[in-house]
Structure formats: structure tokens, C-alpha cells
Design a protein around this motif. Structure first.
Motif, PDB file in Angstrom:
ATOM      1  N   HIS A   1     102.731  49.503  85.289  1.00  0.00           N
ATOM      2  CA  HIS A   1     103.282  48.817  86.470  1.00  0.00           C
ATOM      3  C   HIS A   1     102.260  47.804  86.963  1.00  0.00           C
ATOM      4  N   GLU A   2     102.635  46.532  87.000  1.00  0.00           N
ATOM      5  CA  GLU A   2     101.704  45.469  87.406  1.00  0.00           C
ATOM      6  C   GLU A   2     102.319  44.664  88.551  1.00  0.00           C
ATOM      7  N   ARG A   3     101.524  44.480  89.606  1.00  0.00           N
ATOM      8  CA  ARG A   3     102.026  43.770  90.791  1.00  0.00           C
ATOM      9  C   ARG A   3     102.302  42.289  90.515  1.00  0.00           C
ATOM     10  N   ALA A   4     101.435  41.659  89.722  1.00  0.00           N
ATOM     11  CA  ALA A   4     101.559  40.214  89.483  1.00  0.00           C
ATOM     12  C   ALA A   4     102.631  39.923  88.433  1.00  0.00           C
TER      13      ALA A   4
ATOM     14  N   GLY B   1      94.043  39.571  87.869  1.00  0.00           N
ATOM     15  CA  GLY B   1      92.895  40.461  88.039  1.00  0.00           C
ATOM     16  C   GLY B   1      91.571  39.821  87.647  1.00  0.00           C
ATOM     17  N   ALA B   2      90.492  40.574  87.874  1.00  0.00           N
ATOM     18  CA  ALA B   2      89.161  40.098  87.510  1.00  0.00           C
ATOM     19  C   ALA B   2      89.058  39.854  86.000  1.00  0.00           C
ATOM     20  N   GLY B   3      89.757  40.671  85.234  1.00  0.00           N
ATOM     21  CA  GLY B   3      89.631  40.614  83.775  1.00  0.00           C
ATOM     22  C   GLY B   3      89.995  39.272  83.169  1.00  0.00           C
ATOM     23  N   TRP B   4      90.871  38.528  83.835  1.00  0.00           N
ATOM     24  CA  TRP B   4      91.327  37.231  83.319  1.00  0.00           C
ATOM     25  C   TRP B   4      90.188  36.202  83.323  1.00  0.00           C
TER      26      TRP B   4
ATOM     27  N   GLY C   1      83.958  38.354  78.456  1.00  0.00           N
ATOM     28  CA  GLY C   1      84.250  39.124  77.248  1.00  0.00           C
ATOM     29  C   GLY C   1      83.016  39.530  76.470  1.00  0.00           C
ATOM     30  N   MET C   2      81.849  39.511  77.145  1.00  0.00           N
ATOM     31  CA  MET C   2      80.644  40.049  76.512  1.00  0.00           C
ATOM     32  C   MET C   2      80.807  41.563  76.390  1.00  0.00           C
ATOM     33  N   LEU C   3      80.557  42.085  75.214  1.00  0.00           N
ATOM     34  CA  LEU C   3      80.553  43.538  75.024  1.00  0.00           C
ATOM     35  C   LEU C   3      79.105  43.896  74.711  1.00  0.00           C
TER      36      LEU C   3
ATOM     37  N   LEU D   1      84.592  49.136  87.968  1.00  0.00           N
ATOM     38  CA  LEU D   1      84.111  48.732  86.632  1.00  0.00           C
ATOM     39  C   LEU D   1      83.169  47.523  86.702  1.00  0.00           C
ATOM     40  N   TYR D   2      83.011  46.983  87.881  1.00  0.00           N
ATOM     41  CA  TYR D   2      82.003  45.969  88.205  1.00  0.00           C
ATOM     42  C   TYR D   2      81.953  44.860  87.149  1.00  0.00           C
ATOM     43  N   ARG D   3      80.777  44.640  86.532  1.00  0.00           N
ATOM     44  CA  ARG D   3      80.636  43.460  85.668  1.00  0.00           C
ATOM     45  C   ARG D   3      80.792  43.807  84.186  1.00  0.00           C
ATOM     46  N   HIS D   4      81.224  45.058  83.923  1.00  0.00           N
ATOM     47  CA  HIS D   4      81.312  45.463  82.513  1.00  0.00           C
ATOM     48  C   HIS D   4      82.641  46.150  82.189  1.00  0.00           C
ATOM     49  N   GLY D   5      83.714  45.734  82.872  1.00  0.00           N
ATOM     50  CA  GLY D   5      85.000  46.410  82.704  1.00  0.00           C
ATOM     51  C   GLY D   5      85.588  46.289  81.312  1.00  0.00           C
ATOM     52  N   TRP D   6      85.474  45.102  80.711  1.00  0.00           N
ATOM     53  CA  TRP D   6      85.982  44.967  79.342  1.00  0.00           C
ATOM     54  C   TRP D   6      85.166  45.855  78.409  1.00  0.00           C
ATOM     55  N   LEU D   7      83.857  45.857  78.618  1.00  0.00           N
ATOM     56  CA  LEU D   7      83.013  46.674  77.757  1.00  0.00           C
ATOM     57  C   LEU D   7      83.404  48.146  77.811  1.00  0.00           C
ATOM     58  N   ILE D   8      83.459  48.738  79.004  1.00  0.00           N
ATOM     59  CA  ILE D   8      83.551  50.204  79.071  1.00  0.00           C
ATOM     60  C   ILE D   8      84.976  50.740  79.107  1.00  0.00           C
TER      61      ILE D   8
END
Ligand SMILES: Cc1cc2nc3c(=O)[nH]c(=O)nc-3n(C[C@H](O)[C@H](O)[C@H](O)COP(=O)(O)OP(=O)(O)OC[C@H]3O[C@@H](n4cnc5c(N)ncnc54)[C@H](O)[C@@H]3O)c2cc1C
Length: 340
Positions: free
Chosen positions: A40-43, A49-52, A56-58, A307-314
Motif C-alpha cells: 500500500h503506497e500513499r503516492a 520517498g527518500a529512496g527516489w 544507490g551506494m551499497l 534507515l537514515y543514509r543507508h536504506g538501500w544498503l540495509i
């Protein structure tokens, strides 16, 4: 003898709220573990979101500079999980360099992080020739990687469709009203009603195109005032990021930040001066006061955030822990610290 058909085996019904990296990766991990999942996504699309806005640094090893050992372990575990979730992950390492006016910065960074190799001028020039034109030393983290975040949204959405998981965009419901057997709250900053101590940490970025530059792996430039990283994407496109500003009242790019991002890119290689600017953008990283993620179980609901600055990573390692929690498997050691 007539055989009475037994009760139909039912699959745990899971609602995931929020289609950021955490929500999407959790949904895919859960579906592959046999759960029946709806997102379920509001947008109206993935761009809210921040992820966009993320680079993408892992980079789990580099994160050790500012993060706990538990966070680094989460990141290392996630590196093993990413290729099955999104095959577009590049795992060719990352570089850290420092300018001539930053004496000691590289050695200081090396002391705070692990699993790196110090490259001299020749090795650097062989690995990444255009970085070698400007810098004589670099730290190389061979186990790290990167992904194109926007491709990753599309790839995860395709994998979810294949697994039969619908994504309900423009969803305006309330988490508490969801009838699913289990609910994962992955709303990022949208979950401040649940976590009043959650804050946004502003990050500004630019997307540029520069066909004269052919850097193949993320490069982080240490600088006492304006640290910066460059993440390559296909077709001569680079993500230049990112500022870290303690405010969540504004998510627009300031003139000063735009200037600094572009000037620092130019410091990495002068050819960036001729780059075409494709996009400026800013996002708010969801963070708790200690900048560490949390998994909180409350009845049928599991809320995960910070998830701060590493959400894609973790995200993959957190997703693994969430799905283990829901399916009553034990939490892996590397995720125990996040669980409260
Ligand atoms: C400039 C910048 C650079 C970054 N670079 C990196 C990087 O290189 N590597 C890295 O690992 N991380 C990076 N990050 C951090 C990363 O983007 C975040 O940690 C990550 O996006 C957090 O994921 P999330 O899914 O928890 O939240 P989000 O990405 O914010 O997603 C939350 C989603 O929930 C939705 N939502 C909110 N409220 C509701 C509601 N009520 N109902 C339904 N849906 C709702 C939102 O619309 C959104 O789609 C960067 C961030 C920024 C801003």
C-alpha cells in the motif's frame, strides 16, 4: 472410505505499507517465503520517498565511519542478498580519495574502516584511470557495490508482479484499519505518528551527464566542509551527492548546495565542468536520534524505520529479519540490535 478434504492451507496474509526500498524489498522477501502480500503506497508512483533521491551506494565498509558495528554487519549481510532481489547490482567496489588540502584525511578514514586496500598512483590509474589523473592515493573497498535506484524500483516492481504481489498506489487508508493478519509499517518519515522522535535529515543531490568521464565505481571525495560522492549510472549519467543537513522543514535544493555539489564534482575531475545538469533534487532521510534502524513488533504489526543514509544498503537484511519474525524463525545475529 471417503476422504474428507482437510481445511484448505491458508497463507499468512501480509500488508506492507510504504513502497520505498524497505517496503518493496520486504514485500518481495515475504512473497518468496510463501506469504500472500499486498503493498500500500500513499503516492501515485515511487518518486515520493527518500529512496527516489538516493545515490544507490551499497557501501557497508564505508558506513563504518559513522555507524555501529551492528549496522555494518547488516550491510554486509545485505550485500549477499541483493543480487537475488535485483540482478542490476554492480559489485565492483568503491574508492575513497582526498584532495591535497586534506592531509591525513585518507589515513584517518582508513583507521575508522576495514576491508580496504591503499592504492598508490599506478594501481589507482590502472583501476580507474580518470580518478588517477587527479589523485595519487586512494582507499579501495573491493567488496562494495552500487545500484541505479530508479532501475531498482522498476526491477523490484517487476519481480513483485511476477510473484503476484499487487502495489496499491494512491492509497489513502490508515495502517490501523488494515484487515490483514500481519502488517509491516515501512512508511519512512510518514510514520511520525508512531515514532515522534523520528527526524528527517535533508540530503540534496544532482544528476548530471558527462560522456567524457568513464568512472565505473562510486568515488567518495573527503573534504572537511563539503564531502561528496559520485555514483556512476549508465549512459554517462552520474549521481552527485549528497549534502547532510539537520533540517526537515524544507526538501528543496538551495543555491548554495547546488553550487557546492557541482564545484566538488569539478574538483574530482575537471571534465565534469562541461556536464549537462539533468536534475537537482532533495529528500529527507528518516532517522532516529542514534541514527540506527529499529524493528518494533506490536501485536500483529511490525514497524521498521530509521534507515537514515543507508536504506538501500540495509533493506534486504532488515527484510530478512522482518520475515523471520513474522514466520517465527529466529532473528539472525546481525539483525538483533535493530530489534526492540
Ligand atoms: C540524497 C540522498 C542520498 C542517499 N543515498 C543513499 C545511498 O547512496 N545508499 C543508501 O543505502 N541510502 C541512501 N539514502 C538513504 C535512503 O534513501 C533511505 O534510507 C531510504 O530511502 C529509506 O527507505 P524507506 O523505505 O524506509 O523510506 P522511503 O524511501 O522514504 O519510503 C517510504 C515510502 O512510504 C510512503 N508512505 C509514507 N506515508 C505513507 C502512508 N501513510 N501510507 C502509505 N505509504 C506511505 C512514501 O510515499 C514512500 O514511498 C539517501 C537518501 C538521500 C535523501
Amino acid at each position: 472410505m471417503l476422504h474428507e478434504p482437510g481445511p484448505k492451507p491458508t497463507r499468512t496474509d501480509l500488508a506492507v505499507v510504504g513502497a520505498g526500498p524497505l517496503g518493496l524489498v520486504t514485500a518481495l522477501t515475504a512473497a518468496r517465503a510463501g506469504l500472500s502480500v499486498t503493498v500500500h503506497e500513499r503516492a501515485a508512483d515511487f518518486s515520493a520517498g527518500a529512496g527516489w533521491r538516493a545515490g544507490g551506494m551499497l557501501a557497508p565498509e564505508i558506513e563504518a565511519e559513522v555507524s555501529s558495528p551492528a549496522l555494518v554487519e547488516l550491510g554486509r549481510r545485505a550485500m549477499d542478498l541483493w543480487p537475488d532481489l535485483f540482478p542490476g547490482v554492480e559489485r565492483n567496489g568503491s574508492l575513497v580519495v582526498a584532495g591535497p588540502r586534506e592531509p591525513g584525511a585518507l589515513d584517518h578514514f582508513a583507521a575508522k574502516t576495514a576491508n580496504h586496500r591503499l592504492l598508490g598512483a599506478d594501481e589507482l590509474a590502472a583501476l580507474e584511470p580518470q580518478v588517477g589523473e587527479r589523485f595519487r592515493r586512494a582507499l579501495f573497498y573491493p567488496s562494495e557495490g552500487h545500484l541505479n535506484t530508479r532501475d531498482a524500483y522498476a526491477g523490484l516492481a517487476a519481480a513483485l508482479a511476477e510473484a503476484g504481489v499487487p502495489i496499491l498506489f494512491s492509497w489513502t487508508g490508515d495502517v490501523a484499519d488494515l484487515a490483514a493478519e500481519r502488517v509491516v509499517d515501512a512508511r519512512g518519515l510518514g510514520a511520525r505518528d508512531r515514532f515522534p522522535e523520528l527526524r528527517g535529515v535533508k540530503g540534496e543531490m544532482a544528476l548530471i551527464r558527462c560522456r567524457e568521464i568513464a568512472i565505473r565505481r562510486p568515488v567518495r571525495l573527503l573534504h572537511h566542509r563539503h564531502p561528496l560522492y559520485v555514483v556512476p549510472r549508465a549512459d554517462g549519467v552520474y549521481m552527485i551527492g549528497a549534502t547532510t543537513i539537520e533540517t526537515d522543514v524544507s526538501d528543496t535544493v538551495t543555491l548554495r548546495s547546488a553550487g557546492e555539489l557541482l564545484t566538488q564534482a569539478y574538483a574530482l575531475h575537471p571534465a565534469f565542468a562541461e556536464a549537462e545538469v539533468l536534475e537537482f533534487n532533495a529528500g529527507l532521510r528518516p532517522a532516529f536520534p542514534d541514527n540506527e534502524p529499529r524493528i518494533v513488533e506490536d501485536g500483529r504489526l511490525v514497524a521498521v524505520n530509521g534507515l537514515y543514509r543507508h536504506g538501500w544498503l540495509i533493506a534486504p537484511a532488515l527484510a530478512e529479519a522482518i520475515v523471520n519474525l513474522i514466520t517465527d524463525r529466529s532473528t539472525p545475529a546481525h539483525a538483533r540490535d535493530a530489534q526492540r
